[in-house]
Enzyme design. Sequence first.
Site, PDB file in Angstrom:
ATOM      1  N   ASN A 155      -1.807   1.433  -2.838  1.00  0.00           N
ATOM      2  CA  ASN A 155      -1.905   0.260  -1.966  1.00  0.00           C
ATOM      3  C   ASN A 155      -2.933   0.484  -0.857  1.00  0.00           C
ATOM      4  OD1 ASN A 155       0.136  -1.235  -3.284  1.00  0.00           O
ATOM      5  ND2 ASN A 155       1.721  -0.107  -2.185  1.00  0.00           N
ATOM      6  N   CYS A 177       2.360  -2.489 -10.307  1.00  0.00           N
ATOM      7  CA  CYS A 177       3.314  -2.595  -9.195  1.00  0.00           C
ATOM      8  C   CYS A 177       4.686  -2.960  -9.747  1.00  0.00           C
ATOM      9  CB  CYS A 177       2.854  -3.659  -8.198  1.00  0.00           C
ATOM     10  SG  CYS A 177       3.991  -3.892  -6.811  1.00  0.00           S
ATOM     11  N   HIS A 178       5.738  -2.395  -9.160  1.00  0.00           N
ATOM     12  CA  HIS A 178       7.090  -2.619  -9.666  1.00  0.00           C
ATOM     13  C   HIS A 178       7.870  -3.671  -8.883  1.00  0.00           C
ATOM     14  CE1 HIS A 178       8.212   0.997  -6.887  1.00  0.00           C
ATOM     15  NE2 HIS A 178       8.114  -0.120  -6.212  1.00  0.00           N
ATOM     16  N   HIS A 214       2.325  -8.081  -4.046  1.00  0.00           N
ATOM     17  CA  HIS A 214       3.358  -8.100  -3.004  1.00  0.00           C
ATOM     18  C   HIS A 214       3.644  -9.497  -2.446  1.00  0.00           C
ATOM     19  CE1 HIS A 214       2.782  -3.523  -2.192  1.00  0.00           C
ATOM     20  NE2 HIS A 214       3.560  -3.764  -3.231  1.00  0.00           N
TER      21      HIS A 214
END
Length: 465
Positions: A155, A177-178, A214
């Site tokens: 990130n 990304c999780h 995000h």
Amino acid sequence: MKYSEYGTPVKIAYIGGGSLNWALNLMSDLAHDTRLAAEVRLFDIDRAAADRNERIGARFAGVSRGTPARYRTVARIEDALDQADVVVISILPGRFADMANDIEIPAGYGIPQAVGDTVGPGGFVRALRAVPIFLEIGKAIRDHAPNAFVCNLTNPMSVLTGALYRTFPDIKCWGECHEVTKIRKLAAWIANREAGETRWDFRDIDVNVLGINHFTFVDRITLADRDLMPAYRKFAADHADAGWREREPAPDDEHARYFEDRNRVKFDLLNRFGIAAAAGDRHLAEFLPAGDYLKSHAAWGFTLTPVDFRIRYQEQKRARAEDLASAKAEPRAVRSDEALIDQIAALMGQGKHVSNVNLPNRGQLEGLDLDAIVETNAVFLEGEITPINAGGLPPELEKIVLDHSRRQMGLLTALAEGNYRSLAPLFCSDPLVRDLTERDAHAMFQEMISSTAHLLPSRLAAEAA
């Protein structure tokens, strides 16, 4: 080099190979996997950390269900990249002391941040530290592994994935990304509650993902062709006031306290925009003005993660790693929640895999600029990563996402072209900064630049503020 007939050969270059988190997840996943025969080359500027992970990797190889992966530390990035099939990048841009400044300086100006690694003042300055490094990594991949598939785990993901494409437009890179896993887990819990037993986990849930890293949303949730969105909407409405979490953390469980939330922001965004938010509340809140959620975060059921906890947690992980390396702890071949192992296996010809990833926009997300890094689903199939057309976001939400996306790409362009004087106006345009007076916003930017100047190119540090 010969491998067992029981696994597809794959050479993995791991940049940041001393990682205490993502590297160990990959080791566990490779030990659990039966599809691949992996050679993993670990490169890190901290050679001792990479050497430690080489020892840990050998111990995971000893408990492998399939062909044991082999781990080797290398001294140069070129040695890691030589003939690599896959490159994985997970580095920490700076130290936790630098991240502390990213959080504490804005706090002094009345700006709270829950994470501070993606947008807002913290994410912006973190990008200033990391983009020059990623531009160099992109050049190394271009020169030494141009045909490799590249996974970025670092990130701020949108900006850094973009930096790799900026240097090497033909790179075959995705950002992993999780965060979307969180809404998939919640949807599986709702389905299991309705069934009265645990039948499904998050991998059984399909979602259509739209947004940027995000700040992701889903407009479809399905389970075995059943539309779960009505059930999800009802659940969100029923829990809008109090929020929801599957279990309350123990009083001494700092990790749960600082990294989990009650989903109230997620549920409120569904009510505001008519589309389900997918990421965790701590990340979602930072894309909106501080008065929306951050300044009343306790009432919204999430916390601001303090850097001193991150330091303690890092030391716990370091101690655990040292125990694994010295055989004081036993490795376990347990599959993590990460999608990386399935993505690699699919690229190596082991079936098809679909998951949400960050890629340049080739039209898969309507309403955002072409080539901006966006997050949607993509199909991983032998030798190919193909984004899936996701549609578009509701107009009011699209405006917010587009604003952030253009700021991220503007930051990248300024750094890539050396136009450092354009950085301050971009910084001041962030929703978390806009409410400050122009004088205070510029003062904060100058203070943050000064605090991290030792990690910035000298001309950038001199000219940016």
